[in-house]
Design a protein around this motif. Structure first.
Motif, short mmCIF file in Angstrom:
data_model
loop_
_atom_site.label_atom_id
_atom_site.label_comp_id
_atom_site.label_asym_id
_atom_site.label_seq_id
_atom_site.Cartn_x
_atom_site.Cartn_y
_atom_site.Cartn_z
N LYS A 1 -8.03 5.54 -0.91
CA LYS A 1 -8.65 4.49 -0.20
C LYS A 1 -7.58 3.77 0.14
O LYS A 1 -6.36 3.71 -0.20
N SER B 1 -10.55 0.09 2.73
CA SER B 1 -10.67 -0.28 1.42
C SER B 1 -12.07 0.29 0.81
O SER B 1 -12.35 0.15 -0.24
N THR B 2 -12.88 0.78 1.83
CA THR B 2 -14.28 1.06 1.23
C THR B 2 -14.70 2.51 1.41
O THR B 2 -15.81 3.03 0.83
N ALA C 1 0.87 -1.42 -0.08
CA ALA C 1 -0.03 -0.04 -0.03
C ALA C 1 0.83 1.41 -0.11
O ALA C 1 1.19 1.79 0.95
N THR D 1 -1.31 4.71 5.82
CA THR D 1 -0.46 4.18 4.52
C THR D 1 1.16 3.75 4.75
O THR D 1 1.58 4.05 5.79
N THR E 1 -5.95 0.15 2.60
CA THR E 1 -5.75 -1.50 2.73
C THR E 1 -6.96 -2.03 3.26
O THR E 1 -7.29 -1.66 4.40
N PRO E 2 -7.47 -3.33 2.64
CA PRO E 2 -8.62 -3.85 3.24
C PRO E 2 -8.39 -4.21 4.83
O PRO E 2 -7.22 -4.77 5.15
#
Length: 207
Positions: free
Chosen positions: A160, A150-151, A40, A69, A162-163
């Motif tokens: 956005k 991530s959303t 990321a 990030t 990282t999940p």
């Protein structure tokens, strides 16, 4: 948030004298290894080894998101950063400075000022990678805190994280008395009004 009758209340949240606005230390610590593993990298360019300082009378933006990030230097080394992004932002009384040490000469400060008149600085698709953000007051409209990074949506293009990691977003954010230490700034457009650029000997940052 609920009112006295138990009904859900949506609206503006105001927190005063924030440090790094709403970003918990877990972003820069526990989440770092996962972000690196997933590659990321926020900034689309190698970030210099210098940070720059910025002050503003106010920053008002729509489509606000924030998440953690990992950025990288030209030598490939990586480091954590907090990202604040806006779909659109207006900034008043902007002061941005960077101090460089030059052999023989010593410290030299480059300063840019803008937005001190009737027209504010305007930016679209604004993404700021930073290590510190202070504000005398920060007001948020329709804010989600703890949303999966991530959303995140409705902000600058590509903003956005990282999940599975912490994120937050708001329809609108207004910060006053801003002091910021940043690694990089990206913007689709950046319009400076009443701009001045100066260089001075010594260490003379905006704050």
């Amino acid at each position: 948030m609920k009112d006295t009758s138990g009904a859900q209340v949506l609206g503006r949240t105001s927190w005063k004298r924030l440090g790094l606005v709403m970003v918990p230390t877990v972003i820069a610590a526990g989440a770092l290894s996962l972000a690196m593993a997933n590659g990321a990298i926020a900034a689309s360019f190698a970030v210099s080894g210098q940070q720059f300082k910025l002050t503003a009378g106010s920053l008002t933006g729509t489509g606000f998101v924030q998440y953690g990030t990992v950025d990288h230097h030209a030598d490939g080394s990586q480091f954590p950063a907090a990202v604040s992004a806006f779909a659109s932002a207006d900034i008043t009384n902007l002061c941005q400075s960077v101090v460089t040490t030059i052999p023989v000469i010593g410290d030299v400060t480059l300063t840019i000022k803008a937005g001190g008149g009737k027209t504010a600085v305007h930016a679209d698709n604004l993404i700021i990678d930073m290590s510190q953000l202070n504000a005398g007051e920060a007001d948020f409209t329709n804010i989600n805190i703890g949303q999966d990074a991530s959303t995140l949506s409705g902000s600058a293009t590509g903003a956005k994280g990282t999940p599975g990691l912490f994120g937050q977003q708001a329809d609108k954010a207004t910060l006053t008395g801003v002091q910021q230490v940043a690694y990089s700034t990206n913007a689709g457009s950046f319009q400076l009004h009443d701009m001045s650029l100066s260089m001075s000997m010594g260490n003379n940052p905006c704050f």
